[in-house]
Write a protein that holds these residues in place. Structure first.
Motif, PDB file in Angstrom:
ATOM      1  N   VAL A 177     -21.728 -36.645  -6.749  1.00  0.00           N
ATOM      2  CA  VAL A 177     -20.394 -36.387  -7.206  1.00  0.00           C
ATOM      3  C   VAL A 177     -19.828 -35.284  -6.335  1.00  0.00           C
ATOM      4  O   VAL A 177     -20.283 -34.100  -6.525  1.00  0.00           O
ATOM      5  N   SER A 178     -18.954 -35.320  -5.459  1.00  0.00           N
ATOM      6  CA  SER A 178     -18.347 -34.405  -4.352  1.00  0.00           C
ATOM      7  C   SER A 178     -16.952 -34.503  -4.359  1.00  0.00           C
ATOM      8  O   SER A 178     -16.369 -35.534  -4.371  1.00  0.00           O
ATOM      9  N   LEU A 179     -16.472 -33.229  -4.193  1.00  0.00           N
ATOM     10  CA  LEU A 179     -14.914 -33.296  -3.931  1.00  0.00           C
ATOM     11  C   LEU A 179     -14.693 -33.189  -2.543  1.00  0.00           C
ATOM     12  O   LEU A 179     -15.548 -32.701  -1.580  1.00  0.00           O
ATOM     13  N   LEU A 180     -13.591 -33.848  -2.294  1.00  0.00           N
ATOM     14  CA  LEU A 180     -13.209 -34.016  -0.697  1.00  0.00           C
ATOM     15  C   LEU A 180     -11.880 -33.651  -0.478  1.00  0.00           C
ATOM     16  O   LEU A 180     -11.091 -33.473  -1.324  1.00  0.00           O
ATOM     17  N   LYS A 181     -11.870 -32.590   0.771  1.00  0.00           N
ATOM     18  CA  LYS A 181     -10.677 -32.201   1.248  1.00  0.00           C
ATOM     19  C   LYS A 181      -9.993 -33.084   2.174  1.00  0.00           C
ATOM     20  O   LYS A 181     -10.385 -33.189   3.461  1.00  0.00           O
ATOM     21  N   MET A 182      -9.222 -34.168   1.710  1.00  0.00           N
ATOM     22  CA  MET A 182      -8.694 -35.023   2.464  1.00  0.00           C
ATOM     23  C   MET A 182      -7.314 -34.790   3.108  1.00  0.00           C
ATOM     24  O   MET A 182      -6.707 -33.821   2.673  1.00  0.00           O
ATOM     25  N   SER A 183      -6.954 -35.304   4.184  1.00  0.00           N
ATOM     26  CA  SER A 183      -5.790 -35.174   4.900  1.00  0.00           C
ATOM     27  C   SER A 183      -4.398 -35.890   4.157  1.00  0.00           C
ATOM     28  O   SER A 183      -4.559 -36.223   3.063  1.00  0.00           O
ATOM     29  N   GLU A 184      -3.494 -35.138   4.469  1.00  0.00           N
ATOM     30  CA  GLU A 184      -1.928 -35.483   3.941  1.00  0.00           C
ATOM     31  C   GLU A 184      -1.970 -36.902   3.920  1.00  0.00           C
ATOM     32  O   GLU A 184      -1.410 -37.655   3.114  1.00  0.00           O
ATOM     33  N   SER A 185      -2.288 -37.554   5.235  1.00  0.00           N
ATOM     34  CA  SER A 185      -1.998 -38.926   5.601  1.00  0.00           C
ATOM     35  C   SER A 185      -3.046 -39.788   4.317  1.00  0.00           C
ATOM     36  O   SER A 185      -2.398 -40.872   3.907  1.00  0.00           O
ATOM     37  N   ALA A 186      -3.963 -39.474   4.297  1.00  0.00           N
ATOM     38  CA  ALA A 186      -4.775 -39.978   3.437  1.00  0.00           C
ATOM     39  C   ALA A 186      -4.526 -40.126   2.071  1.00  0.00           C
ATOM     40  O   ALA A 186      -4.542 -41.305   1.182  1.00  0.00           O
ATOM     41  N   ILE A 187      -3.826 -39.066   1.498  1.00  0.00           N
ATOM     42  CA  ILE A 187      -3.257 -38.654   0.153  1.00  0.00           C
ATOM     43  C   ILE A 187      -1.945 -39.786  -0.063  1.00  0.00           C
ATOM     44  O   ILE A 187      -1.902 -40.260  -0.941  1.00  0.00           O
ATOM     45  N   ASN A 188      -1.226 -39.748   1.053  1.00  0.00           N
ATOM     46  CA  ASN A 188       0.002 -40.614   1.021  1.00  0.00           C
ATOM     47  C   ASN A 188      -0.395 -41.936   0.957  1.00  0.00           C
ATOM     48  O   ASN A 188       0.237 -42.890   0.648  1.00  0.00           O
ATOM     49  N   ALA A 189      -1.582 -42.269   1.794  1.00  0.00           N
ATOM     50  CA  ALA A 189      -2.024 -43.637   1.618  1.00  0.00           C
ATOM     51  C   ALA A 189      -2.411 -44.123   0.398  1.00  0.00           C
ATOM     52  O   ALA A 189      -1.925 -45.474   0.033  1.00  0.00           O
ATOM     53  N   ALA A 190      -2.914 -43.259  -0.328  1.00  0.00           N
ATOM     54  CA  ALA A 190      -3.579 -43.318  -1.933  1.00  0.00           C
ATOM     55  C   ALA A 190      -2.250 -43.612  -2.613  1.00  0.00           C
ATOM     56  O   ALA A 190      -2.051 -44.404  -3.542  1.00  0.00           O
ATOM     57  N   LEU A 191      -1.295 -42.801  -2.458  1.00  0.00           N
ATOM     58  CA  LEU A 191      -0.062 -43.106  -3.134  1.00  0.00           C
ATOM     59  C   LEU A 191       0.669 -44.428  -2.962  1.00  0.00           C
ATOM     60  O   LEU A 191       1.163 -45.110  -3.835  1.00  0.00           O
ATOM     61  N   ASN A 192       0.701 -44.720  -1.702  1.00  0.00           N
ATOM     62  CA  ASN A 192       1.259 -46.002  -1.146  1.00  0.00           C
ATOM     63  C   ASN A 192       0.562 -47.161  -1.989  1.00  0.00           C
ATOM     64  O   ASN A 192       0.960 -48.374  -2.485  1.00  0.00           O
ATOM     65  N   ILE A 193      -0.846 -47.001  -2.245  1.00  0.00           N
ATOM     66  CA  ILE A 193      -1.566 -47.904  -2.559  1.00  0.00           C
ATOM     67  C   ILE A 193      -1.245 -48.001  -4.353  1.00  0.00           C
ATOM     68  O   ILE A 193      -1.247 -49.216  -4.967  1.00  0.00           O
ATOM     69  N   MET A 194      -1.105 -47.050  -4.962  1.00  0.00           N
ATOM     70  CA  MET A 194      -0.514 -46.917  -6.325  1.00  0.00           C
ATOM     71  C   MET A 194       0.594 -47.595  -6.409  1.00  0.00           C
ATOM     72  O   MET A 194       1.225 -48.367  -7.392  1.00  0.00           O
ATOM     73  N   SER A 195       1.622 -47.492  -5.426  1.00  0.00           N
ATOM     74  CA  SER A 195       2.900 -48.113  -5.652  1.00  0.00           C
ATOM     75  C   SER A 195       2.664 -49.618  -5.367  1.00  0.00           C
ATOM     76  O   SER A 195       3.606 -50.335  -6.062  1.00  0.00           O
TER      77      SER A 195
END
Length: 328
Positions: A157-175
């Protein structure tokens, strides 16, 4: 927020082909209890590609266990705390000021257990990618080189330093997960997921510890050990096979045996034998079964073997015990 019951969870997991068990204490057996308030949705995009979105407040202290296949699970935790174990390793992750992104790499079939806690809020997106899907998509020479990197071949299990665009993509998936009226919802979700996966693979392939940090497992808390102990005894008393017990409690059989020995100072096999003898003794004493019937119920094919085990345990034969009891 709508109530989410254990039957809802079981149905959702069944749809994506996951074998699931919710640990119940004896007094809760058979009760379809409320697990949380909010929403939890699983979507199957391909046979080996799933996504689930969670936005809920947990309303029970419970343990949800599922058997999982080799896979890469990418989680964007936007709010709250996740407490879970993979096999024998337990993890506690929390999103505070910013989203927390981590990957759960499972290199071989394992048991995954989520620990729910009353009042805990969780808002997250998890993308579950099975290895056959990855192998099919990365089938050329360079793709195979990526899949052969250490962090893509081992469990962690590892923490990842993801880009802002990837985080926004995940937020859009949530929406999108609530937009049933959108006929293109699944297509849009898949498109967003396909933009995230390459970034995750690149991070894992580089093994750069500034962007990938392996999470250390935590020891199980005393209250968890006590709950596992209670569930273990309950399952043994109900003659649940050892393999099934180990699976339900998220342990290997060898770990379960070691845990039981350290906790109860006896082996699982010996405890089960003593428990069957105890139930047989009680049935004889109450006149519910004859000695022969009690022997069979306790797992003995021959009454003589049952008589020997009974005497070794209680100091008298079943017949002598019955005479003593009637005399008393």
């Amino acid at each position: 927020m709508p109530a989410f019951k254990q039957s809802d969870l079981a149905e959702a997991l069944q749809q994506i082909g996951v074998e699931h068990h919710l640990a119940r204490k004896p007094q809760r057996r058979g009760v379809d209890r409320e697990l949380a308030n909010g929403s939890l949705r699983f979507d199957v995009l391909h046979h080996h590609l799933n996504v689930h979105c969670t936005e809920m407040q947990e309303s029970q202290d419970a343990t949800s266990t599922a058997a999982i296949e080799p896979s890469m699970a990418i989680t964007f935790l936007f709010q709250g705390t996740l407490e879970f174990s993979v096999g024998e390793r337990k993890y506690f992750l929390e999103a505070t000021e910013s989203p927390l992104v981590f990957v759960n790499m499972v290199a071989e079939p394992q048991v995954f257990t989520r620990f729910l806690s009353t009042g805990r809020m969780v808002r997250k997106v998890t993308i579950d990618v099975r290895f056959p899907w990855l192998a099919a998509k990365l089938s050329n020479k360079h793709g195979k080189e990526i899949l052969n990197q250490p962090l893509l071949k081992s469990s962690h299990v590892s923490l990842l330093k993801m880009s802002e665009s990837a985080i926004n993509a995940a937020l859009n998936i949530m929406s999108l997960h609530k937009l049933d009226s959108d006929p293109y919802r699944l297509i849009k979700q898949e498109s967003l997921i396909l933009s995230i996966i390459p970034e995750v693979l690149d991070l894992l392939a580089t093994e750069n510890n500034t962007v990938v940090q392996t999470v250390r497992a935590r020891p199980h808390a005393p209250e968890v050990i006590e709950e596992v102990s209670q569930n273990l005894v309950f399952l043994l008393q109900n003659n649940v096979p050892l393999e099934q017990i180990a699976k339900q409690l998220g342990m290997s059989i060898s770990t379960l045996q070691r845990f039981f020995k350290s906790r109860f100072n006896t082996t699982v096999k010996q405890y089960a034998k003593q428990q069957r003898l105890h139930e047989a003794k009680k049935a004889i004493m109450l006149g519910q079964l004859s000695i022969g019937e009690a022997a069979y119920r306790a797992g003995y094919n021959h009454v003589s073997n049952f008589t020997t085990a009974f005497k070794n345990t209680y100091g008298v034969t079943p017949k002598q015990f019955l005479i003593q009891h009637r005399h008393d």
